[in-house]
Motif scaffolding. Sequence first.
Motif, PDB file in Angstrom:
ATOM      1  N   TYR A   1       0.822  -1.316   0.114  1.00  0.00           N
ATOM      2  CA  TYR A   1       0.076  -0.036   0.117  1.00  0.00           C
ATOM      3  C   TYR A   1       0.886   1.350   0.182  1.00  0.00           C
ATOM      4  O   TYR A   1       0.394   2.302  -0.440  1.00  0.00           O
ATOM      5  CB  TYR A   1      -0.898   0.261   1.200  1.00  0.00           C
TER       6      TYR A   1
ATOM      7  N   ARG B   1      -9.836   7.292  -1.356  1.00  0.00           N
ATOM      8  CA  ARG B   1      -8.661   7.415  -2.056  1.00  0.00           C
ATOM      9  C   ARG B   1      -8.573   8.385  -3.042  1.00  0.00           C
ATOM     10  O   ARG B   1      -9.236   8.767  -3.639  1.00  0.00           O
ATOM     11  CB  ARG B   1      -8.144   6.172  -2.684  1.00  0.00           C
ATOM     12  N   LYS B   2      -7.472   9.373  -3.018  1.00  0.00           N
ATOM     13  CA  LYS B   2      -7.046  10.428  -3.918  1.00  0.00           C
ATOM     14  C   LYS B   2      -8.143  11.557  -3.793  1.00  0.00           C
ATOM     15  O   LYS B   2      -8.478  12.076  -4.825  1.00  0.00           O
ATOM     16  CB  LYS B   2      -6.953   9.802  -5.357  1.00  0.00           C
ATOM     17  N   GLU B   3      -8.895  11.621  -2.649  1.00  0.00           N
ATOM     18  CA  GLU B   3      -9.727  12.623  -2.516  1.00  0.00           C
ATOM     19  C   GLU B   3      -9.593  13.900  -1.638  1.00  0.00           C
ATOM     20  O   GLU B   3      -8.425  13.776  -1.059  1.00  0.00           O
ATOM     21  CB  GLU B   3     -11.018  11.996  -1.893  1.00  0.00           C
TER      22      GLU B   3
ATOM     23  N   ASN C   1      -3.138   8.915  -1.119  1.00  0.00           N
ATOM     24  CA  ASN C   1      -2.862   7.543  -1.259  1.00  0.00           C
ATOM     25  C   ASN C   1      -3.960   6.733  -2.365  1.00  0.00           C
ATOM     26  O   ASN C   1      -5.118   7.476  -2.466  1.00  0.00           O
ATOM     27  CB  ASN C   1      -2.987   6.690   0.133  1.00  0.00           C
ATOM     28  N   LYS C   2      -3.308   6.099  -3.127  1.00  0.00           N
ATOM     29  CA  LYS C   2      -4.206   5.120  -4.005  1.00  0.00           C
ATOM     30  C   LYS C   2      -4.704   4.083  -3.682  1.00  0.00           C
ATOM     31  O   LYS C   2      -6.073   3.751  -4.162  1.00  0.00           O
ATOM     32  CB  LYS C   2      -3.261   4.738  -5.278  1.00  0.00           C
ATOM     33  N   ARG C   3      -4.449   3.443  -2.509  1.00  0.00           N
ATOM     34  CA  ARG C   3      -4.949   2.177  -1.877  1.00  0.00           C
ATOM     35  C   ARG C   3      -5.555   2.375  -0.237  1.00  0.00           C
ATOM     36  O   ARG C   3      -5.776   1.409   0.316  1.00  0.00           O
ATOM     37  CB  ARG C   3      -4.029   1.062  -2.100  1.00  0.00           C
TER      38      ARG C   3
END
Length: 225
Positions: free
Chosen positions: A64, A141-143, A108-110
């Motif tokens: 992660y 994620r990525k928000e 973060n992507k995950r």
Amino acid sequence: MNHNPQYPQPNPPASYYGQPVYAYPAPPPPPHDQFRRLLAILIRAFIISCAIIGLVVLILWLIYRPQKMKISVPAASLRSFNLSAADSGGNRFLSFDLSANISFRNPNKRVGIYYDWIEAQAFYDGERFGWAGLPGFYQGRKETASAPAEFHGRSAVAIGDRGAEEFQTDNAAGVFPVDLWVFGRVRYKFGSAVTRRYLLRARCDLRLPLAKGGFNPADCDVSDL
């Protein structure tokens, strides 16, 4: 010719053989040896468990690769900021009207982030003069999410004569240095697993123009413990 006649040998009496010999079982180990053996087993099991947990954490981190959230203040407005003269007891009061828009970014992507509770505190010259509670939320994620912090009121501050002179200098320049601190409790979500709560601290160094535009957005220094 053999002149030594062979005579039969008599059987020896039963007392000749002595007491019969029995195979007794080994005595049990002393109690302290049993305790040491049990303690060694427990220590070995604890070390193995820690090694397994550490390996799992390392694997999750490699998969992660979590990153800290990014916090910034893209907009802020200082409408009034007044410091009273010292009263007979040497006390001064700071009147203020400040609003700030705080931005939270999950890079973060995950990994998702739970903000269980958040608050913002405003400081001038090392003295806290305002507090604002912010609503908790979950960030995917990525928000990116934003929360307004409003500071209004009048607060007693321990600012001496030197601090009062610095206030007059800032007032003449029309720009006040204000430290905005963000505190909270956060949890990270890895798939279906959720971590324990971590303490969130972020410091945002703001330079606030008084009653006019021209505020420069500020990035915050974030730490989670």
